[in-house]
Design a protein around this motif. Structure first.
Motif, PDB file in Angstrom:
ATOM      1  N   LEU A 158     -12.019   5.848   1.785  1.00 30.72           N
ATOM      2  CA  LEU A 158     -11.447   6.960   1.005  1.00 30.72           C
ATOM      3  C   LEU A 158      -9.955   7.104   1.278  1.00 30.72           C
ATOM      4  CD1 LEU A 158     -11.537   9.569  -0.690  1.00 30.72           C
ATOM      5  CD2 LEU A 158     -12.402  10.759   1.342  1.00 30.72           C
ATOM      6  N   ILE A 159      -9.579   7.114   2.552  1.00 29.03           N
ATOM      7  CA  ILE A 159      -8.169   7.286   2.907  1.00 29.03           C
ATOM      8  C   ILE A 159      -7.339   6.085   2.461  1.00 29.03           C
ATOM      9  CG2 ILE A 159      -6.562   7.511   4.864  1.00 29.03           C
ATOM     10  CD1 ILE A 159      -8.725   9.101   6.298  1.00 29.03           C
ATOM     11  N   SER A 160      -7.938   4.905   2.449  1.00 31.21           N
ATOM     12  CA  SER A 160      -7.200   3.698   2.047  1.00 31.21           C
ATOM     13  C   SER A 160      -6.902   3.679   0.559  1.00 31.21           C
ATOM     14  CB  SER A 160      -8.007   2.445   2.408  1.00 31.21           C
ATOM     15  OG  SER A 160      -9.066   2.226   1.490  1.00 31.21           O
TER      16      SER A 160
ATOM     17  N   ASN B 227       0.822  -1.207   0.000  1.00 27.30           N
ATOM     18  CA  ASN B 227       0.000   0.000   0.000  1.00 27.30           C
ATOM     19  C   ASN B 227       0.860   1.261   0.000  1.00 27.30           C
ATOM     20  OD1 ASN B 227      -2.222  -1.634   0.067  1.00 27.30           O
ATOM     21  ND2 ASN B 227      -2.728  -1.268   2.200  1.00 27.30           N
ATOM     22  N   THR B 228       0.363   2.278  -0.656  1.00 28.27           N
ATOM     23  CA  THR B 228       1.097   3.554  -0.760  1.00 28.27           C
ATOM     24  C   THR B 228       0.408   4.626   0.075  1.00 28.27           C
ATOM     25  OG1 THR B 228      -0.160   4.128  -2.750  1.00 28.27           O
ATOM     26  CG2 THR B 228       1.928   2.977  -3.063  1.00 28.27           C
ATOM     27  N   GLU B 229       1.061   5.777   0.145  1.00 22.54           N
ATOM     28  CA  GLU B 229       0.499   6.888   0.913  1.00 22.54           C
ATOM     29  C   GLU B 229      -0.750   7.444   0.225  1.00 22.54           C
ATOM     30  OE1 GLU B 229       1.372   7.742   3.769  1.00 22.54           O
ATOM     31  OE2 GLU B 229       3.534   7.673   4.070  1.00 22.54           O
ATOM     32  N   ALA B 230      -1.697   7.925   1.031  1.00 23.31           N
ATOM     33  CA  ALA B 230      -2.878   8.590   0.487  1.00 23.31           C
ATOM     34  C   ALA B 230      -2.494   9.978  -0.002  1.00 23.31           C
ATOM     35  CB  ALA B 230      -3.962   8.686   1.555  1.00 23.31           C
ATOM     36  N   SER B 231      -3.218  10.482  -0.990  1.00 17.60           N
ATOM     37  CA  SER B 231      -2.986  11.851  -1.439  1.00 17.60           C
ATOM     38  C   SER B 231      -3.424  12.811  -0.337  1.00 17.60           C
ATOM     39  CB  SER B 231      -3.787  12.123  -2.713  1.00 17.60           C
ATOM     40  OG  SER B 231      -5.178  12.159  -2.416  1.00 17.60           O
ATOM     41  N   PRO B 232      -2.812  13.994  -0.254  1.00 23.24           N
ATOM     42  CA  PRO B 232      -3.218  14.958   0.783  1.00 23.24           C
ATOM     43  C   PRO B 232      -4.711  15.269   0.750  1.00 23.24           C
ATOM     44  CG  PRO B 232      -1.173  15.651  -0.251  1.00 23.24           C
ATOM     45  CD  PRO B 232      -1.672  14.486  -1.048  1.00 23.24           C
ATOM     46  N   LEU B 233      -5.292  15.376  -0.451  1.00 25.03           N
ATOM     47  CA  LEU B 233      -6.715  15.683  -0.558  1.00 25.03           C
ATOM     48  C   LEU B 233      -7.559  14.567   0.060  1.00 25.03           C
ATOM     49  CD1 LEU B 233      -9.050  17.413  -1.574  1.00 25.03           C
ATOM     50  CD2 LEU B 233      -8.863  16.241  -3.803  1.00 25.03           C
ATOM     51  N   ALA B 234      -7.249  13.318  -0.298  1.00 28.01           N
ATOM     52  CA  ALA B 234      -8.009  12.184   0.234  1.00 28.01           C
ATOM     53  C   ALA B 234      -7.822  12.080   1.742  1.00 28.01           C
ATOM     54  CB  ALA B 234      -7.570  10.895  -0.451  1.00 28.01           C
TER      55      ALA B 234
ATOM     56  N   GLY C 210     -10.898  12.791   4.112  1.00 36.42           N
ATOM     57  CA  GLY C 210     -11.324  11.615   4.861  1.00 36.42           C
ATOM     58  C   GLY C 210     -11.311  11.841   6.357  1.00 36.42           C
ATOM     59  N   LEU C 211     -10.277  12.501   6.854  1.00 33.65           N
ATOM     60  CA  LEU C 211     -10.208  12.776   8.295  1.00 33.65           C
ATOM     61  C   LEU C 211     -11.338  13.708   8.733  1.00 33.65           C
ATOM     62  CD1 LEU C 211      -6.360  13.189   8.896  1.00 33.65           C
ATOM     63  CD2 LEU C 211      -7.865  11.434   9.866  1.00 33.65           C
ATOM     64  N   ALA C 212     -11.642  14.708   7.924  1.00 29.16           N
ATOM     65  CA  ALA C 212     -12.726  15.636   8.272  1.00 29.16           C
ATOM     66  C   ALA C 212     -14.067  14.909   8.317  1.00 29.16           C
ATOM     67  CB  ALA C 212     -12.774  16.778   7.261  1.00 29.16           C
TER      68      ALA C 212
ATOM     69  N   GLU D 228     -22.423   5.952  11.211  1.00 29.34           N
ATOM     70  CA  GLU D 228     -21.507   4.805  11.292  1.00 29.34           C
ATOM     71  C   GLU D 228     -20.958   4.459   9.915  1.00 29.34           C
ATOM     72  OE1 GLU D 228     -19.676   1.237  13.044  1.00 29.34           O
ATOM     73  OE2 GLU D 228     -20.517   3.035  13.958  1.00 29.34           O
ATOM     74  N   VAL D 229     -21.840   4.318   8.934  1.00 29.46           N
ATOM     75  CA  VAL D 229     -21.377   3.953   7.591  1.00 29.46           C
ATOM     76  C   VAL D 229     -20.620   5.106   6.950  1.00 29.46           C
ATOM     77  CG1 VAL D 229     -23.193   2.239   7.250  1.00 29.46           C
ATOM     78  CG2 VAL D 229     -23.576   4.581   6.492  1.00 29.46           C
ATOM     79  N   LEU D 230     -20.939   6.341   7.322  1.00 30.37           N
ATOM     80  CA  LEU D 230     -20.185   7.486   6.804  1.00 30.37           C
ATOM     81  C   LEU D 230     -18.744   7.443   7.309  1.00 30.37           C
ATOM     82  CD1 LEU D 230     -20.247  10.134   5.191  1.00 30.37           C
ATOM     83  CD2 LEU D 230     -20.915  11.308   7.305  1.00 30.37           C
ATOM     84  N   GLY D 231     -18.559   7.045   8.562  1.00 32.06           N
ATOM     85  CA  GLY D 231     -17.217   6.934   9.112  1.00 32.06           C
ATOM     86  C   GLY D 231     -16.378   5.897   8.379  1.00 32.06           C
ATOM     87  N   TRP D 232     -16.998   4.758   8.052  1.00 33.81           N
ATOM     88  CA  TRP D 232     -16.253   3.718   7.323  1.00 33.81           C
ATOM     89  C   TRP D 232     -16.058   4.086   5.859  1.00 33.81           C
ATOM     90  CZ3 TRP D 232     -13.299   0.703   9.859  1.00 33.81           C
ATOM     91  CH2 TRP D 232     -13.625   0.340  11.161  1.00 33.81           C
ATOM     92  N   PHE D 233     -16.924   4.930   5.325  1.00 30.74           N
ATOM     93  CA  PHE D 233     -16.698   5.492   3.984  1.00 30.74           C
ATOM     94  C   PHE D 233     -15.413   6.308   4.000  1.00 30.74           C
ATOM     95  CE2 PHE D 233     -17.053   9.166   1.176  1.00 30.74           C
ATOM     96  CZ  PHE D 233     -17.295   8.574  -0.052  1.00 30.74           C
ATOM     97  N   ALA D 234     -15.202   7.069   5.073  1.00 32.79           N
ATOM     98  CA  ALA D 234     -13.976   7.871   5.187  1.00 32.79           C
ATOM     99  C   ALA D 234     -12.744   6.978   5.250  1.00 32.79           C
ATOM    100  CB  ALA D 234     -14.057   8.754   6.430  1.00 32.79           C
ATOM    101  N   VAL D 235     -12.841   5.851   5.947  1.00 25.37           N
ATOM    102  CA  VAL D 235     -11.720   4.905   6.002  1.00 25.37           C
ATOM    103  C   VAL D 235     -11.410   4.380   4.605  1.00 25.37           C
ATOM    104  CG1 VAL D 235     -10.992   2.625   6.852  1.00 25.37           C
ATOM    105  CG2 VAL D 235     -12.113   4.246   8.408  1.00 25.37           C
TER     106      VAL D 235
END
Length: 314
Positions: free
Chosen positions: A264-266, A196-203, A207-209, A255-262
């Motif tokens: 996205l970052i992945s 796995n590689t680093e996430a882009s700054p935008l993602a 994702g964190l927000a 809950e599902v929105l939080g895992w959507f963010a995960v």
């Protein structure tokens, strides 16, 4: 009809109950809770291990405010008592469910070399690296997962009030398997893979927000649901307020929105999407069941929702 002493006929359903008497004298104004306590004392089983049904097979739900007369039970009414088997309290079930991924994800970081089969140090002369460093994205993802499940554990211990006290012990493996395998082993193995590689700054920042918003909102809706039920009571009110004007179960929505963010970052890794999708599927089903229950329980007092988990979509 005034208060009177009545005799209820008791019959075992399923496995025999050796100590169950054929008859039970009791007051007609006794609560259903008192009935359960009386049958539990006679059988020697915990009241939570017993299920009492009427002759029409309808479940006689424990309640401290509903009397036997309210339940249409009179002299010589027949009841059926079933032993549900060994029980475990729901709070312990939830603690054990969330404990799996809470421990498993950090273990993928701590035992990275052993899990992913890097070359042992004594063979490093061959030019093969003995390990690859954990990326900052992977560290962030692990922190997010751990914080999420710490939050879930704390909510289980200090926020949630359960409508049912226990469940059969035999169902424990089934209930915990999803979190330990899908949310722990399956998701963790691929999130922390060396490929796995680093996430882009935008993602990463987007994702964190989204994740912080989802976690705080989910906590707020859990507080709303807690306040609908008095301590020690199974009665509940109609949920309103933050998120509840949009969907039936905003706690599931966040809950599902939080895992959507995960996911996205992945970098939209397939395992992260599979875990997000499976959670969405399961919780949509639960939310639909709650919507039907609210409509049945509260009738015209309840404002029906068209969307149960995602506004204007599901």
């Amino acid at each position: 009809m005034g208060v009177e002493d009545i005799t209820l006929r008791l019959n075992p359903r399923g496995a025999p109950l050796p100590r169950l008497p054929a008859e039970l004298p009791i007051s007609s104004d006794a609560s259903v809770d008192a009935l359960y306590d009386a049958v539990a004392k006679l059988t020697g089983y915990s009241r939570h291990r017993l299920r009492i049904t009427k002759s029409d097979s309808s479940h006689l739900k424990p309640s401290g405010s509903v009397t036997l007369t309210d339940s249409n039970l009179y002299d010589q009414s027949s009841l059926f008592v079933k032993d549900l088997g060994l029980q475990i309290d729901w709070q312990t079930v939830f603690v054990l469910e969330y404990l799996g991924p809470l421990l498993i994800h950090p273990l993928f970081i701590l035992f990275r070399n052993q899990i992913y089969g890097f070359t042992p140090p004594f063979l490093s002369w061959a030019g093969t690296p003995t390990s690859t460093p954990v990326t900052s994205t992977q560290s962030i993802l692990c922190t997010m997962v751990v914080l999420h499940y710490i939050k879930r554990e704390l909510e289980t211990l200090f926020v949630h009030r359960f409508s049912s006290a226990t469940m059969p012990l035999s169902s424990l493996i089934r209930n915990t398997a999803y979190y330990w395998t899908m949310g722990g082993l399956y998701l963790g193995y691929f999130l922390y893979s060396p490929s796995n590689t680093e996430a882009s700054p935008l993602a990463l920042y987007a994702g964190l927000a989204i994740w912080v918003f989802a976690e705080l909102s989910n906590f707020k809706t859990h507080l709303t649901l807690r306040d609908l039920r008095r301590p020690g009571s199974t009665d509940r009110g109609i949920p309103t307020g933050y998120g509840f004007n949009l969907v039936t179960c905003p706690n599931y929505m966040f809950e599902v929105l939080g895992w959507f963010a995960v996911a996205l970052i992945s970098g939209w890794k397939i395992p992260a999407l599979v875990f997000w999708g499976s959670g969405l599927f399961i919780q949509t089903k639960w939310a639909g069941q709650k919507e039907r229950r609210y409509r049945k329980e509260f009738g015209d007092k309840y404002k029906k929702k068209r969307s149960v988990i995602i506004p204007y979509v599901l």
